[in-house]
Design a protein around this motif. Sequence first.
Motif, PDB file in Angstrom:
ATOM      1  N   TRP A 195     -35.943  39.343 106.531  1.00 26.24           N
ATOM      2  CA  TRP A 195     -36.271  37.933 106.777  1.00 26.24           C
ATOM      3  C   TRP A 195     -36.182  37.631 108.258  1.00 26.24           C
ATOM      4  O   TRP A 195     -35.202  37.953 108.911  1.00 26.24           O
ATOM      5  N   PRO A 197     -36.154  34.188 110.182  1.00 19.29           N
ATOM      6  CA  PRO A 197     -36.102  32.739 109.948  1.00 19.29           C
ATOM      7  C   PRO A 197     -36.676  31.906 111.096  1.00 19.29           C
ATOM      8  O   PRO A 197     -36.745  30.684 110.978  1.00 19.29           O
ATOM      9  N   TYR A 256     -40.063  38.372 104.423  1.00 22.03           N
ATOM     10  CA  TYR A 256     -40.162  36.916 104.455  1.00 22.03           C
ATOM     11  C   TYR A 256     -40.182  36.428 105.898  1.00 22.03           C
ATOM     12  O   TYR A 256     -39.498  36.965 106.764  1.00 22.03           O
ATOM     13  N   SER A 258     -40.202  32.636 108.048  1.00 20.35           N
ATOM     14  CA  SER A 258     -40.146  31.179 107.999  1.00 20.35           C
ATOM     15  C   SER A 258     -39.955  30.631 109.405  1.00 20.35           C
ATOM     16  O   SER A 258     -39.488  31.326 110.307  1.00 20.35           O
ATOM     17  N   ASP A 259     -40.326  29.366 109.571  1.00 22.15           N
ATOM     18  CA  ASP A 259     -40.194  28.704 110.864  1.00 22.15           C
ATOM     19  C   ASP A 259     -40.203  27.203 110.619  1.00 22.15           C
ATOM     20  O   ASP A 259     -40.840  26.722 109.671  1.00 22.15           O
ATOM     21  N   VAL A 265     -46.066  28.972 111.247  1.00 22.64           N
ATOM     22  CA  VAL A 265     -46.204  29.612 109.933  1.00 22.64           C
ATOM     23  C   VAL A 265     -47.664  29.958 109.670  1.00 22.64           C
ATOM     24  O   VAL A 265     -47.983  31.051 109.173  1.00 22.64           O
ATOM     25  N   THR A 283     -44.528  33.690 103.478  1.00 27.89           N
ATOM     26  CA  THR A 283     -44.282  32.718 104.547  1.00 27.89           C
ATOM     27  C   THR A 283     -43.877  31.366 103.972  1.00 27.89           C
ATOM     28  O   THR A 283     -44.265  30.994 102.850  1.00 27.89           O
ATOM     29  N   LYS A 284     -43.099  30.623 104.784  1.00 30.30           N
ATOM     30  CA  LYS A 284     -42.628  29.306 104.348  1.00 30.30           C
ATOM     31  C   LYS A 284     -42.217  28.486 105.561  1.00 30.30           C
ATOM     32  O   LYS A 284     -41.566  29.004 106.467  1.00 30.30           O
ATOM     33  N   GLN A 285     -42.588  27.212 105.587  1.00 24.77           N
ATOM     34  CA  GLN A 285     -42.096  26.313 106.630  1.00 24.77           C
ATOM     35  C   GLN A 285     -40.692  25.887 106.244  1.00 24.77           C
ATOM     36  O   GLN A 285     -40.470  25.297 105.186  1.00 24.77           O
ATOM     37  N   LEU A 286     -39.736  26.201 107.113  1.00 22.19           N
ATOM     38  CA  LEU A 286     -38.335  25.995 106.747  1.00 22.19           C
ATOM     39  C   LEU A 286     -37.481  25.918 108.000  1.00 22.19           C
ATOM     40  O   LEU A 286     -37.586  26.770 108.890  1.00 22.19           O
ATOM     41  N   PHE A 291     -32.069  26.939 105.160  1.00 22.25           N
ATOM     42  CA  PHE A 291     -32.274  28.316 104.690  1.00 22.25           C
ATOM     43  C   PHE A 291     -31.338  28.628 103.520  1.00 22.25           C
ATOM     44  O   PHE A 291     -30.133  28.409 103.588  1.00 22.25           O
TER      45      PHE A 291
END
Length: 383
Positions: A195, A197, A256, A258-259, A265, A283-286, A291
Amino acid sequence: MQKFNLIATCAAGIEALVGRELRDLGYETQVENGRVRFQGAVKDILNANLWLRTADRIKIVVGEFKAFTFEELFEKTKALDWGTLLPMDAEFPMEGRSKNSKLHSVPDAQSIAKKAVVSKLADVYHRRTRFPETGAKFPLEVVINKDRVMLTLDTTGSSLFKRGYRIEKGIAPLKENMAAALIMLTSWKPDMPFWDPMCGSGTLPIEAALIGRNIAPGFNRDFQCESWDWVPDELAEQVRNEADEKADYDTELQIYASDIDGNMVEATKHNAQEAGLAYDIHTKQLAVQDFKTNLLNGVIVANPPYGERMSDKESIIRLYQQMGRVFKPMKTWSKYFLTSDLEFEQHYGEKATKKRKLYNGSLRTDYFQYWGHPDFRKRHQDA
């Protein structure tokens, strides 16, 4: 079959990784500051360019000698076997560097070395008029260090970090070969969760997917030497076909990215698609503070913002504090963070298991490593 003396150049601090990569490819190596020496034929030049994840360039060492005068530089350069490397119409620009040497003028060293090569080619090709230099490019360099001269021919062209997939960039993007080095310095294996992040434009997760799939990082680009008449097209095609056969497209990867920034993203998605890895990276906007994961025994690798590249120092400190609150409780995960902030441990709230000095471009950074304690019982139950 002609054998060449070769060097793989690299950033300071990752020479051992380049050496390990070359040994894994079957070569005997000699690790030096900023480079690794090895030997090989034309196919080996292509292989090294295609497979090395952490190197910058593959260069042929045409010759090495001591020189204290420009006359010595001229005569010893001319004595080298340029005729087997450079065709009559070759374009051969000469770059130069000098350090701690009597021949300290780089422009003069470049000019003298270039004239020596021209003089040798004039003898080889029985030509007294000016060489046209309208053919393929053969980039040469004269490097003088402590009065020792090394003349090299660059086989790579654009640096090996230019994989060809990064069509979108974030702020201060991490070079692809440095991203690969960061991953190779971790405990991550393709059967473990990975991951990032703070993924930015996705370089770290994409490099992880290339490693996980055993895809040659140079597969989708060309190299300077492929334009040379003594590098057969069919050999280059053979090397790529052999590389493709070694790729693993079956193993299921858990990668994974994320940003907090939705635009980043999307950039990660586009770059992953360009690399042919769109289905391998989730991918995920986070935001870091949000988290959460139920996965165990994974690896986090992140290149968070540094003070040098963001004006709001307080916001960076708050981010590092958030990282500590979120990531410290993840005891089965190993965490790796690259930053130039030497007070990172204080803000994160935990002393690193290990630190390693690396250079991100010209910037001195530290790689803070927090080793996890894998839940082997849980892993075996899941298996």
